[in-house]
Write a protein that holds these residues in place. Structure first.
Motif, PDB file in Angstrom:
ATOM      1  N   ARG A  59       0.821  -1.225   0.000  1.00  0.00           N
ATOM      2  CA  ARG A  59       0.000   0.000   0.000  1.00  0.00           C
ATOM      3  C   ARG A  59       0.848   1.266   0.000  1.00  0.00           C
ATOM      4  O   ARG A  59       0.318   2.351  -0.210  1.00  0.00           O
ATOM      5  CB  ARG A  59      -0.988  -0.008   1.169  1.00  0.00           C
ATOM      6  N   PRO A  68     -10.749   5.264  -2.348  1.00  0.00           N
ATOM      7  CA  PRO A  68     -11.066   4.211  -1.361  1.00  0.00           C
ATOM      8  C   PRO A  68     -11.761   3.020  -2.032  1.00  0.00           C
ATOM      9  O   PRO A  68     -11.574   1.876  -1.614  1.00  0.00           O
ATOM     10  CB  PRO A  68     -12.032   4.897  -0.392  1.00  0.00           C
ATOM     11  N   GLU A  69     -12.524   3.299  -3.123  1.00  0.00           N
ATOM     12  CA  GLU A  69     -13.246   2.212  -3.812  1.00  0.00           C
ATOM     13  C   GLU A  69     -12.262   1.209  -4.416  1.00  0.00           C
ATOM     14  O   GLU A  69     -12.464  -0.007  -4.351  1.00  0.00           O
ATOM     15  CB  GLU A  69     -14.146   2.760  -4.941  1.00  0.00           C
ATOM     16  N   SER A  70     -11.177   1.736  -5.025  1.00  0.00           N
ATOM     17  CA  SER A  70     -10.221   0.825  -5.666  1.00  0.00           C
ATOM     18  C   SER A  70      -9.499  -0.017  -4.609  1.00  0.00           C
ATOM     19  O   SER A  70      -9.255  -1.210  -4.825  1.00  0.00           O
ATOM     20  CB  SER A  70      -9.230   1.602  -6.546  1.00  0.00           C
ATOM     21  N   GLN A  72     -10.751  -0.881  -1.736  1.00  0.00           N
ATOM     22  CA  GLN A  72     -11.742  -1.853  -1.258  1.00  0.00           C
ATOM     23  C   GLN A  72     -11.830  -3.047  -2.230  1.00  0.00           C
ATOM     24  O   GLN A  72     -11.947  -4.192  -1.793  1.00  0.00           O
ATOM     25  CB  GLN A  72     -13.122  -1.180  -1.106  1.00  0.00           C
ATOM     26  N   GLU A  73     -11.723  -2.735  -3.518  1.00  0.00           N
ATOM     27  CA  GLU A  73     -11.751  -3.814  -4.523  1.00  0.00           C
ATOM     28  C   GLU A  73     -10.606  -4.795  -4.285  1.00  0.00           C
ATOM     29  O   GLU A  73     -10.769  -6.011  -4.431  1.00  0.00           O
ATOM     30  CB  GLU A  73     -11.594  -3.217  -5.939  1.00  0.00           C
ATOM     31  N   ARG A  75      -9.074  -5.338  -1.367  1.00  0.00           N
ATOM     32  CA  ARG A  75      -9.378  -6.103  -0.141  1.00  0.00           C
ATOM     33  C   ARG A  75     -10.327  -7.251  -0.477  1.00  0.00           C
ATOM     34  O   ARG A  75     -10.120  -8.386  -0.041  1.00  0.00           O
ATOM     35  CB  ARG A  75     -10.049  -5.194   0.892  1.00  0.00           C
ATOM     36  N   ASP A  76     -11.371  -6.935  -1.266  1.00  0.00           N
ATOM     37  CA  ASP A  76     -12.352  -7.976  -1.629  1.00  0.00           C
ATOM     38  C   ASP A  76     -11.680  -9.095  -2.431  1.00  0.00           C
ATOM     39  O   ASP A  76     -11.961 -10.275  -2.230  1.00  0.00           O
ATOM     40  CB  ASP A  76     -13.492  -7.378  -2.471  1.00  0.00           C
TER      41      ASP A  76
END
Ligand code: FNR
Length: 323
Positions: A59, A68-70, A72-73, A75-76
């Protein structure tokens, strides 16, 4: 370990270490999943040395514009153990931003136990920038064409109103002219790539809509010329007006009547077009020419020339239009 296995391992290690494809491997069994391997290409891409990288979570490449969305992707993806591609903003050691198309995937041992995650980074900054520029260019081309069409509609409405006192006929005239414009433009407007219309295709599509007896009523002669969009608008309206006039008063309204359309490109890059009606009723010069007046206005404002010969044998129209 057998000699063969050792050789095979060496081959893989050499290939991965020196591959042009940036690559890193993280160990999920260690706290904060640090990078345990990064190849030369990864160092070249990010500007960090191996010593800077090993032992850190990846990171550290993220920064202010990483969404933050990318993250989170990612992490998923890691949680799901699926091979995934995530595009996100990263930063080199010198602070320079790049768009990273990151491929992530798990590595399992022979017993199916998760031992590593691999990540491969691809710098897609230039490709995305090119796409953005192309999209901006397409939008400005579209805006230009729309402005052009709106201008034409303005002229159509203004001039039609001058000569038509009956409101119903006025509405009908405008509607017909707008339909003709729409026919010529809508197909090409919805295309991703601006398309150039061939003069033959445009004339064919338009005249077929008017000639009561179909294709036998027109004859075309000319090379395979492509029309720039500005010319399409003017030519569409001209053909629409000429065809409407020919159906009402000229050769297209007569059995056996034909329209000959001939075109060529002149040396000084003008489009030369000749419309000739034959085998229709005797031509009488009209006292008013509202529809053709619109086209004349459009043609003269775009430095073209339009002339009419009301020959009793059949109308002859001569057009010169800059390409
Ligand atoms: C990553 N991560 C990552 N992130 C990033 O911004 N650029 C990258 O190139 C990579 N590469 C990468 C490789 C591998 C093998 C793994 C396992 C992960 C993602 C990063 O390390 C971290 O998982 C995400 O930031 C989500 O976790 P946090 O930050 O919410 O803990």
């Amino acid at each position: 370990m057998s000699a063969l296995t050792m050789r095979r391992n060496n081959v893989f290690e050499h290939a991965i270490r020196h591959s042009r494809l940036p690559l890193c491997i993280s160990d999920p069994s260690l706290p904060d999943m640090p990078i345990v391997f990064a190849n030369e290409a990864f160092c070249n891409l990010t500007g960090y040395s191996v010593d800077d990288i090993l032992g850190r979570n990846c990171r550290f490449l993220q920064g202010p514009e990483t969404t933050p969305e990318s993250v989170q992707e990612i992490r998923d993806a890691l949680a799901s153990h699926e091979v995934t591609m995530v595009e996100l903003v990263n930063y080199r050691k010198n602070g320079e931003k790049f768009i990273n198309a990151l491929q992530l995937g798990p590595v399992f041992d022979d017993d199916g136990k998760l031992i590593y995650f691999f990540g491969s980074q691809l710098d897609v900054t230039e490709a995305r920038e090119r796409e953005r520029r192309e999209a901006a260019l397409r939008t400005s081309e579209l805006v230009h064409r729309l402005r052009n069409i709106v201008n034409v509609m303005h002229v159509v409405i203004k001039i039609s109103g001058r000569s038509e006192t009956d409101i119903k006929a006025y509405g009908e005239k405008i509607a017909n002219r707008l339909v003709a414009l729409g026919q010529a433009h809508l197909d090409t407007l919805t295309d991703e790539q601006p398309k150039f219309l061939k003069i033959r295709d445009l004339a064919h599509a338009l005249l077929l809509a008017y000639a009561p007896l179909g294709e036998q009523q027109f004859k075309f002669k000319g090379p395979d010329l492509e029309l720039p969009h500005d010319t399409v608008t003017t030519l569409t309206l001209l053909l629409h007006e000429l065809a409407t006039n020919a159906v009402k008063h000229g050769s297209l309204g007569a059995v056996g009547g034909v329209v000959e359309l001939e075109w060529a490109e002149t040396d000084d890059e003008h489009l030369h077009l000749k419309w000739r009606e034959r085998f229709g009723p005797t031509v009488v010069k009209p006292t008013r020419k509202s529809g053709l007046g619109i086209v004349e206005t459009l043609i003269t404002t775009s430095s073209g020339k339009l002339s009419f010969d009301w020959d009793p044998e059949g109308l002859v129209v001569d057009l010169m239009l800059p390409k």
